[in-house]
Design a protein around this motif. Structure first.
Motif, short mmCIF file in Angstrom:
data_model
loop_
_atom_site.label_atom_id
_atom_site.label_comp_id
_atom_site.label_asym_id
_atom_site.label_seq_id
_atom_site.Cartn_x
_atom_site.Cartn_y
_atom_site.Cartn_z
N LEU A 53 -50.47 -10.18 5.54
CA LEU A 53 -51.58 -9.39 5.82
C LEU A 53 -52.60 -10.56 5.84
N ASP A 58 -59.72 -14.45 7.75
CA ASP A 58 -58.61 -14.57 8.41
C ASP A 58 -58.11 -16.18 8.33
N ASP A 61 -53.38 -15.58 4.23
CA ASP A 61 -52.86 -14.36 4.36
C ASP A 61 -52.17 -13.84 2.97
N ARG A 96 -47.45 -0.93 7.25
CA ARG A 96 -48.28 -2.38 7.78
C ARG A 96 -49.71 -1.97 8.34
N THR A 97 -49.54 -0.57 9.23
CA THR A 97 -50.90 -0.17 9.91
C THR A 97 -51.84 0.22 9.01
N GLU A 100 -53.50 -3.02 6.75
CA GLU A 100 -53.94 -4.33 7.50
C GLU A 100 -55.47 -4.08 7.37
N ARG A 101 -56.29 -3.10 7.63
CA ARG A 101 -57.49 -3.23 7.65
C ARG A 101 -58.20 -3.39 6.01
N ARG A 104 -57.98 -6.95 4.88
CA ARG A 104 -58.94 -7.77 5.66
C ARG A 104 -60.17 -7.67 4.81
#
Length: 268
Positions: A53, A58, A61, A96-97, A100-101, A104
């Motif tokens: 992730l 960015d 990870d 995962r969904t 992810e946010r 970050r």
């Protein structure tokens, strides 16, 4: 006799027909199949493949290692395991969904903070999957590691921190030993200085530094006593000259006590 014979033959014939009918009925019945046993509670823990992730910026990870604990009630073991196999990909996709946010929003070196945040969010509500008659529950949990490049860059910091912690612990231990040793020698000195003759015996303990310190300490205290004795002698002579006998007697008593403490021969 003839009547009895025919009656017995008729009875045997009917009994044979009934047995034949029962035999045919048993052939037409389906075979009995044993039903597998249902278990009241079932559970199983499975680990998924690590998920990469993106961290804040960015550039690096996070490596998120998920673990899923599955539960079910009143179900066969084989059915439960088949359902877990069926819903495992869905659980990985959902994790995962949802992560992810969140990932970050954390800087690359804040893996522990991300792990704590994700586990708090994931444990808030169990994941129920499947129809009501085949309902299974999933409880996810994650372990998060930073990017290998971030871990490498953090090594000098942690190495220095470990060295500082070690130095601190050594200094604290040294101070504790010094305190214990000081208290021990203080008790020894307090016991020895009660008798002035022990000043010479201090050299026998095999510790030259202790003998020197103890000798200097006792000699310094004796010098102070000698000065006080001299003052008392002068004060005594002065008060005797003016006739204050009671005050002079008190001074003489004090003088005798201090001479005794100084190890002086009172006759001298």
């Amino acid at each position: 006799m003839t009547t009895d014979y025919y009656a017995e033959a008729q009875t045997a014939k009917q009994s044979g027909k009934q047995g034949f009918r029962r035999f045919l009925a048993s052939l037409m019945q389906p075979p009995v199949v044993e039903q597998p046993d249902l278990e009241a509670e079932l559970s199983e823990c499975r680990t998924g493949v690590p998920i990469a992730l993106a961290a804040h910026g960015d550039a690096f990870d996070f490596s998120v290692r998920p673990t899923f604990t599955w539960y079910a009630e009143h179900m066969t073991r084989s059915k439960f395991e088949n359902l877990v196999d069926e819903y495992m990909p869905d659980a990985l996709y959902t994790l995962r969904t949802r992560a992810e946010r969140v990932a970050r929003s954390y800087e690359p070196h804040r893996s522990r903070d991300l792990e704590r945040d994700l586990n708090t969010r994931l444990s808030a509500k169990d994941w129920a999957m499947g129809p009501l008659k085949e309902r299974i529950i999933c409880r996810p949990e994650v372990f998060v590691l930073p990017d290998p490049r971030v871990r490498e860059s953090m090594q000098p910091y942690w190495q220095r921190r470990i060295e500082m912690q070690t130095e601190h612990e050594l200094a604290m231990r040294r101070a504790e030993l010094t305190r214990e040793r000081t208290q021990t020698w203080s008790r020894v000195m307090a016991a020895l200085e009660a008798d002035p003759r022990n000043r010479h015996a201090a050299a026998l303990v095999g510790h030259e530094a202790f003998a020197e310190v103890f000798t200097a300490m006792t000699q310094g205290r004796k010098d102070e006593l000698l000065k006080l004795i001299d003052l008392l002698e002068k004060a005594g002579r002065s008060f005797n000259e003016i006739g204050l006998y009671e005050y002079a007697e008190g001074l003489d008593a004090a003088l005798a006590e201090y001479r005794k403490r100084a190890g002086m021969d009172e006759a001298a």
